[in-house]
Every structure is written in structure tokens, then in C-alpha cells.
Design a protein around this motif. Sequence first.
Motif, PDB file in Angstrom:
ATOM      1  N   TYR A   1       0.839  -1.192   0.000  1.00 38.25           N
ATOM      2  CA  TYR A   1       0.000   0.000   0.000  1.00 38.25           C
ATOM      3  C   TYR A   1       0.875   1.242   0.000  1.00 38.25           C
ATOM      4  O   TYR A   1       2.026   1.208   0.453  1.00 38.25           O
ATOM      5  CB  TYR A   1      -0.891   0.024   1.244  1.00 38.25           C
ATOM      6  CG  TYR A   1      -1.747  -1.207   1.406  1.00 38.25           C
ATOM      7  CD1 TYR A   1      -2.888  -1.375   0.636  1.00 38.25           C
ATOM      8  CD2 TYR A   1      -1.411  -2.199   2.319  1.00 38.25           C
ATOM      9  CE1 TYR A   1      -3.686  -2.503   0.777  1.00 38.25           C
ATOM     10  CE2 TYR A   1      -2.198  -3.330   2.465  1.00 38.25           C
ATOM     11  CZ  TYR A   1      -3.331  -3.473   1.689  1.00 38.25           C
ATOM     12  OH  TYR A   1      -4.104  -4.596   1.825  1.00 38.25           O
ATOM     13  N   PRO A   2       0.338   2.371  -0.431  1.00 38.20           N
ATOM     14  CA  PRO A   2       1.086   3.627  -0.306  1.00 38.20           C
ATOM     15  C   PRO A   2       1.423   3.880   1.170  1.00 38.20           C
ATOM     16  O   PRO A   2       0.702   3.433   2.065  1.00 38.20           O
ATOM     17  CB  PRO A   2       0.118   4.691  -0.834  1.00 38.20           C
ATOM     18  CG  PRO A   2      -0.877   3.935  -1.657  1.00 38.20           C
ATOM     19  CD  PRO A   2      -0.959   2.554  -1.076  1.00 38.20           C
ATOM     20  N   PHE A   3       2.490   4.589   1.407  1.00 36.86           N
ATOM     21  CA  PHE A   3       2.964   4.807   2.773  1.00 36.86           C
ATOM     22  C   PHE A   3       1.877   5.397   3.664  1.00 36.86           C
ATOM     23  O   PHE A   3       1.692   4.959   4.801  1.00 36.86           O
ATOM     24  CB  PHE A   3       4.210   5.699   2.778  1.00 36.86           C
ATOM     25  CG  PHE A   3       4.775   5.906   4.147  1.00 36.86           C
ATOM     26  CD1 PHE A   3       5.409   4.875   4.815  1.00 36.86           C
ATOM     27  CD2 PHE A   3       4.647   7.128   4.784  1.00 36.86           C
ATOM     28  CE1 PHE A   3       5.921   5.049   6.085  1.00 36.86           C
ATOM     29  CE2 PHE A   3       5.153   7.318   6.054  1.00 36.86           C
ATOM     30  CZ  PHE A   3       5.793   6.278   6.708  1.00 36.86           C
ATOM     31  N   SER A   4       1.144   6.383   3.179  1.00 36.97           N
ATOM     32  CA  SER A   4       0.102   7.000   4.008  1.00 36.97           C
ATOM     33  C   SER A   4      -0.962   5.973   4.407  1.00 36.97           C
ATOM     34  O   SER A   4      -1.483   6.008   5.530  1.00 36.97           O
ATOM     35  CB  SER A   4      -0.540   8.186   3.284  1.00 36.97           C
ATOM     36  OG  SER A   4      -1.163   7.747   2.091  1.00 36.97           O
ATOM     37  N   THR A   5      -1.279   5.042   3.528  1.00 34.80           N
ATOM     38  CA  THR A   5      -2.235   3.980   3.848  1.00 34.80           C
ATOM     39  C   THR A   5      -1.638   3.033   4.891  1.00 34.80           C
ATOM     40  O   THR A   5      -2.339   2.600   5.810  1.00 34.80           O
ATOM     41  CB  THR A   5      -2.628   3.200   2.578  1.00 34.80           C
ATOM     42  OG1 THR A   5      -3.168   4.114   1.625  1.00 34.80           O
ATOM     43  CG2 THR A   5      -3.641   2.103   2.880  1.00 34.80           C
ATOM     44  N   GLN A   6      -0.344   2.728   4.769  1.00 34.46           N
ATOM     45  CA  GLN A   6       0.318   1.877   5.754  1.00 34.46           C
ATOM     46  C   GLN A   6       0.232   2.508   7.140  1.00 34.46           C
ATOM     47  O   GLN A   6      -0.054   1.829   8.135  1.00 34.46           O
ATOM     48  CB  GLN A   6       1.777   1.656   5.385  1.00 34.46           C
ATOM     49  CG  GLN A   6       1.987   0.846   4.131  1.00 34.46           C
ATOM     50  CD  GLN A   6       3.460   0.755   3.784  1.00 34.46           C
ATOM     51  OE1 GLN A   6       4.298   0.566   4.650  1.00 34.46           O
ATOM     52  NE2 GLN A   6       3.767   0.886   2.500  1.00 34.46           N
ATOM     53  N   VAL A   7       0.481   3.799   7.214  1.00 33.66           N
ATOM     54  CA  VAL A   7       0.400   4.515   8.494  1.00 33.66           C
ATOM     55  C   VAL A   7      -1.010   4.418   9.053  1.00 33.66           C
ATOM     56  O   VAL A   7      -1.210   4.127  10.238  1.00 33.66           O
ATOM     57  CB  VAL A   7       0.837   5.986   8.322  1.00 33.66           C
ATOM     58  CG1 VAL A   7       0.540   6.791   9.590  1.00 33.66           C
ATOM     59  CG2 VAL A   7       2.316   6.071   7.967  1.00 33.66           C
ATOM     60  N   ASP A   8      -2.014   4.653   8.202  1.00 26.49           N
ATOM     61  CA  ASP A   8      -3.417   4.578   8.639  1.00 26.49           C
ATOM     62  C   ASP A   8      -3.765   3.182   9.152  1.00 26.49           C
ATOM     63  O   ASP A   8      -4.466   3.043  10.163  1.00 26.49           O
ATOM     64  CB  ASP A   8      -4.368   4.959   7.501  1.00 26.49           C
ATOM     65  CG  ASP A   8      -4.314   6.438   7.161  1.00 26.49           C
ATOM     66  OD1 ASP A   8      -3.819   7.236   7.996  1.00 26.49           O
ATOM     67  OD2 ASP A   8      -4.775   6.809   6.059  1.00 26.49           O
TER      68      ASP A   8
ATOM     69  N   GLY B   1       3.788   3.155  -5.154  1.00 28.80           N
ATOM     70  CA  GLY B   1       3.521   4.043  -4.036  1.00 28.80           C
ATOM     71  C   GLY B   1       4.208   3.687  -2.742  1.00 28.80           C
ATOM     72  O   GLY B   1       3.986   4.349  -1.738  1.00 28.80           O
TER      73      GLY B   1
ATOM     74  N   VAL C   1       7.053   3.899  -0.226  1.00 28.38           N
ATOM     75  CA  VAL C   1       8.028   4.966  -0.050  1.00 28.38           C
ATOM     76  C   VAL C   1       9.445   4.427   0.023  1.00 28.38           C
ATOM     77  O   VAL C   1       9.709   3.418   0.673  1.00 28.38           O
ATOM     78  CB  VAL C   1       7.708   5.761   1.238  1.00 28.38           C
ATOM     79  CG1 VAL C   1       8.783   6.789   1.526  1.00 28.38           C
ATOM     80  CG2 VAL C   1       6.362   6.435   1.110  1.00 28.38           C
TER      81      VAL C   1
END
Length: 159
Positions: free
Chosen positions: A61-68, A110, A112
Motif C-alpha cells: 500500500y502507499p505509505f500513508s495507507t500503511q500509516v493509517d 507508491g 516509499v
Amino acid sequence: MPGFISPYRGVRYHLNEYKGRPINNRQELFNLRYSSLRSKIESTFGVLKNRFKILFAKPYYPFSTQVDIVIECIILHNYIAIEDPGDELLHEDNFIEDDVGEIANEDEDGVVDFSQTMTQREERDSRNEWRLKRDQITVEMWHDYYNKYHGGDTTDIGM
């Protein structure tokens, strides 16, 4: 993070090295607390990975999705801990192994790439800055430790 605070090299680090032995100086105190914190963090991630299998998966997943995803798993975990304090996963020691063979800087779809390009001077300056921060934290820990347990005498025992 722009930098990293590491433990002191050449000083006891692993928790089992401290069993039955007193802390002799501020570097040992820092390494003991660093190791204790790392152990607790690894155990916490072990609990989260046991509860939410998506955290075991390779992140596509994109990094922002991983964080979420991680934040949402933590929120759900905390809710479960409040609603069911007897939950068996909360009372186990869970440790995770380092991922072997993982590619750290995949740069596709996506994901990072965390590598940063710095000049040698910038790298040296950054390392020195973080060493100074570590030394400041270490001195403060040592003073707090000795004020609490030794009446304020902050002389290093082993130095």
C-alpha cells in the motif's frame, strides 16, 4: 526522523547482562533503559501482529495507507484492551523476529523509498547532533537516577 539515537557501543546492552549486576555509569543506565524500551516496543508489535495479521504482510500500500492501517490497528487494540482487560493477547510475552530478506527500499506502486541522499559532511554533522542529544539525555537520566536512589551523588561508579 532525520536522525537516530543509538545505544553506546562497547557498553553492556542486553537486558540479561544486567541481571544481578549494579549499574556502574551513565552509559550503562542509558543502554539498560534503551534496551528495556526496545524490548517493550518489540513485544507490543508482537501483540499487534498476532491480533492483526495484515501487519505481517509485505506492505504493498502507499505509505500513508500503511500509516493509517497501523494507527487503526492500535485504536482497535486499545478498545479491546479497555473492553476486555482479560484478553489473552494482552498478557503474553510477544517478540517478533527481524524480517530476513526484506528489501528495505522498494520503490514501486507508491511504497516509499526511505533512503536519503546526504553529503558526507551532512551525515557527519547529523550523527554528531544525535550523539550530543543522546549524551544530554544520558546526563539527565543519570542525575534523576542518582537523586532517586543515591541521594544526589552523581559520580560514576565505574569511571
